[in-house]
Design a protein around this motif. Sequence first.
Motif, mmCIF file in Angstrom:
data_model
loop_
_atom_site.group_PDB
_atom_site.id
_atom_site.type_symbol
_atom_site.label_atom_id
_atom_site.label_comp_id
_atom_site.label_asym_id
_atom_site.label_seq_id
_atom_site.Cartn_x
_atom_site.Cartn_y
_atom_site.Cartn_z
ATOM 1 N N THR A 33 0.824 -1.209 0.000
ATOM 2 C CA THR A 33 0.000 0.000 0.000
ATOM 3 C C THR A 33 0.859 1.260 0.000
ATOM 4 N N ALA A 34 1.880 1.296 0.847
ATOM 5 C CA ALA A 34 2.750 2.480 0.911
ATOM 6 C C ALA A 34 3.470 2.721 -0.406
ATOM 7 N N ALA A 35 4.010 1.657 -0.996
ATOM 8 C CA ALA A 35 4.732 1.825 -2.268
ATOM 9 C C ALA A 35 3.792 2.172 -3.412
ATOM 10 N N GLY A 36 2.623 1.541 -3.453
ATOM 11 C CA GLY A 36 1.700 1.781 -4.556
ATOM 12 C C GLY A 36 1.115 3.171 -4.571
ATOM 13 N N TRP A 37 0.867 3.752 -3.412
ATOM 14 C CA TRP A 37 0.290 5.093 -3.397
ATOM 15 C C TRP A 37 1.273 6.133 -3.922
ATOM 16 N N PHE A 38 2.543 6.022 -3.583
ATOM 17 C CA PHE A 38 3.524 6.974 -4.099
ATOM 18 C C PHE A 38 3.677 6.833 -5.604
ATOM 19 N N ARG A 39 3.691 5.603 -6.095
ATOM 20 C CA ARG A 39 3.825 5.410 -7.539
ATOM 21 C C ARG A 39 2.571 5.858 -8.268
ATOM 22 N N LEU A 40 1.431 5.698 -7.652
ATOM 23 C CA LEU A 40 0.188 6.158 -8.265
ATOM 24 C C LEU A 40 0.177 7.668 -8.433
ATOM 25 N N ASN A 41 0.830 8.385 -7.530
ATOM 26 C CA ASN A 41 0.921 9.845 -7.613
ATOM 27 C C ASN A 41 2.103 10.321 -8.440
ATOM 28 N N GLY A 42 2.798 9.419 -9.116
ATOM 29 C CA GLY A 42 3.906 9.809 -9.967
ATOM 30 C C GLY A 42 5.183 10.134 -9.227
ATOM 31 N N MET A 43 5.322 9.773 -7.999
ATOM 32 C CA MET A 43 6.512 10.079 -7.205
ATOM 33 C C MET A 43 7.306 8.790 -7.022
ATOM 34 N N TRP A 44 8.360 8.674 -7.829
ATOM 35 C CA TRP A 44 9.205 7.480 -7.748
ATOM 36 C C TRP A 44 10.589 7.832 -8.281
ATOM 37 N N PRO A 45 11.677 7.469 -7.628
ATOM 38 C CA PRO A 45 11.693 6.781 -6.333
ATOM 39 C C PRO A 45 11.405 7.749 -5.186
ATOM 40 N N ALA A 46 10.695 7.254 -4.185
ATOM 41 C CA ALA A 46 10.360 8.039 -2.991
ATOM 42 C C ALA A 46 10.618 7.164 -1.770
ATOM 43 N N ARG A 47 11.864 6.777 -1.612
ATOM 44 C CA ARG A 47 12.208 5.794 -0.577
ATOM 45 C C ARG A 47 11.914 6.328 0.819
ATOM 46 N N GLN A 48 12.198 7.598 1.041
ATOM 47 C CA GLN A 48 11.961 8.146 2.380
ATOM 48 C C GLN A 48 10.480 8.175 2.711
ATOM 49 N N GLY A 49 9.654 8.591 1.760
ATOM 50 C CA GLY A 49 8.223 8.625 2.017
ATOM 51 C C GLY A 49 7.641 7.235 2.205
ATOM 52 N N ILE A 50 8.078 6.287 1.388
ATOM 53 C CA ILE A 50 7.593 4.913 1.530
ATOM 54 C C ILE A 50 8.032 4.330 2.866
ATOM 55 N N ALA A 51 9.288 4.548 3.225
ATOM 56 C CA ALA A 51 9.781 4.033 4.507
ATOM 57 C C ALA A 51 9.046 4.667 5.683
ATOM 58 N N LEU A 52 8.736 5.971 5.570
ATOM 59 C CA LEU A 52 8.024 6.642 6.653
ATOM 60 C C LEU A 52 6.608 6.087 6.804
ATOM 61 N N ALA A 53 5.904 5.895 5.678
ATOM 62 C CA ALA A 53 4.545 5.358 5.748
ATOM 63 C C ALA A 53 4.537 3.928 6.275
ATOM 64 N N PHE A 54 5.486 3.122 5.831
ATOM 65 C CA PHE A 54 5.550 1.737 6.298
ATOM 66 C C PHE A 54 5.928 1.663 7.777
ATOM 67 N N ALA A 55 6.803 2.554 8.204
ATOM 68 C CA ALA A 55 7.153 2.590 9.629
ATOM 69 C C ALA A 55 5.947 2.970 10.479
#
Length: 376
Positions: free
Chosen positions: A182-204
Motif C-alpha cells: 500500500t505504501a509503495a503503490g500510493w507513491f507510484r500512483l501519484n507519480g513520485m518514484w523513487p520516494a524511498r523516504q516517504g515509503i519508509a516513513l509510511a511503512f514505519a
Amino acid sequence: MTDQPYQGYDGYDGYDPYRQQPAPQGWPQQQPYDDPQAAQPYTQQWQGQTWETQVQPPVAPPAEETAYMPSQGAGAAYGGYQEPGWGGAQAPAHAQTPAPAQAPAQTPPTDGSGPGYGPATVAGNARITDAQRARLEGRSPIIEPGVQPAGLTALLGLLLAGAAAIGPYALVVPLVALQAVTAAGWFRLNGMWPARQGIALAFAGALTADVALLASGRTPAAILGTLGVWVLLALVLQLRSHADPDERMYGLMATVASAALAIVASGYLASHGDAVTVGAASVAVAVLVRALPLPTPASVAASLLAAAGAGVLAGALTGLGSAGALLGAGAAVCALIGHRAASYDYPSRFVHFTAGVALPLAAAAPAVYLLGRALV
C-alpha cells in the motif's frame, strides 16, 4: 629693375605649376590621368574598390526547421558578411548556408499504436501520453488493473481471512505485506518514484500501529494516536526540505495519504476475527468479479452481489449468519472505491501490481471494523 624675366640661381627660371616635374632616379614614371568620361561635365566619378555596405538580415526559418541545427560560426549570425582583413580576400556579403534536410514530422496515429511524436522544436517536444491521446479521441483515460492484479488481491484477501481465523498474531504476517504494498503503490500512483523516504516513513507508521495495537489489546485508539503522530512527523520533515514550496506541499500530501492508508489497514488487526474473515473473503470475490470483461455498471452490480453472497457463505462458517451479507457488501463498496482509485489516468503496470492489488483491501479495512462491531 629690368624687363627680363627673373633668373634664379644656377639657371633657375621660375616655378611653373603646370610643368611636369622630372621624377627622381629609380622611381616609376607617373602616367597622365586619362579617363574617357573625364570630358563629361558635372559628372562625379567613383574610382576604386567598393563593396555593399548594407548587410541584409538573415531570413529566419520556422522553429521546427531549425531544431538542433549545428552552429554555422560567428559570421552566420550576420547573414554571412565578414569584415575584410588587412591582406586577405573579402568574403561574400550574403553567403548562404544550405539548411540540412529535415525528416517529415510524425503525427500521432489515430488507432492508438506507434510512438506518436510531434514535430521537433528548439525547446523539445514531449511524447504525447496515452491518457492525452485517449482524451483527444474521446475515449476514457481510465484503465483498470485487470485479471492478474485482481488475482493477487484475491490471494492476499484469502490469506487475511484464513490468518484471522487462526489468531491476531497470525494475521500480522499478511497484514504487514498489505501495508508495504500500500505504501509503495500510493507513491507510484501519484507519480513520485523513487520516494524511498516517504515509503519508509509510511511503512514505519503502519508497523508502529500494529505494535501499538498488539500492546494495547487491539484498542482502536492506537490507530488514531499513531496516525496523529505520523502526520506531525511528516509535516516536520517536509518543513526541513529544501525543495520548492509547491513540491514540498505535494510531497507532504502524498506522504500523509500513504501513511494514513497503511495505518488504516491496521483496522483488520483491531477488528473481530470473524468480521475479518467475512470481509476479506468478500473483497476477494468482489475484485475477481469486477475484473471480468463486462460493462462497468453490470460489472459493479455483479461484484456487489457476489460479495454479498460470499459474505453469507463466510458468515455461515463463522457464526455471523445472514448478517455476513451486509458486512460483505459494505466491504465490497469500499474495495471498489480503492479499485477505482488505482485505475486513474492510464497508470503503469507497476501501479496495477501495487496500488491495484493493495488499495481495495486497505480501503475496506474501516468498513470491516465498523460493521464488525455493529454486527458481531
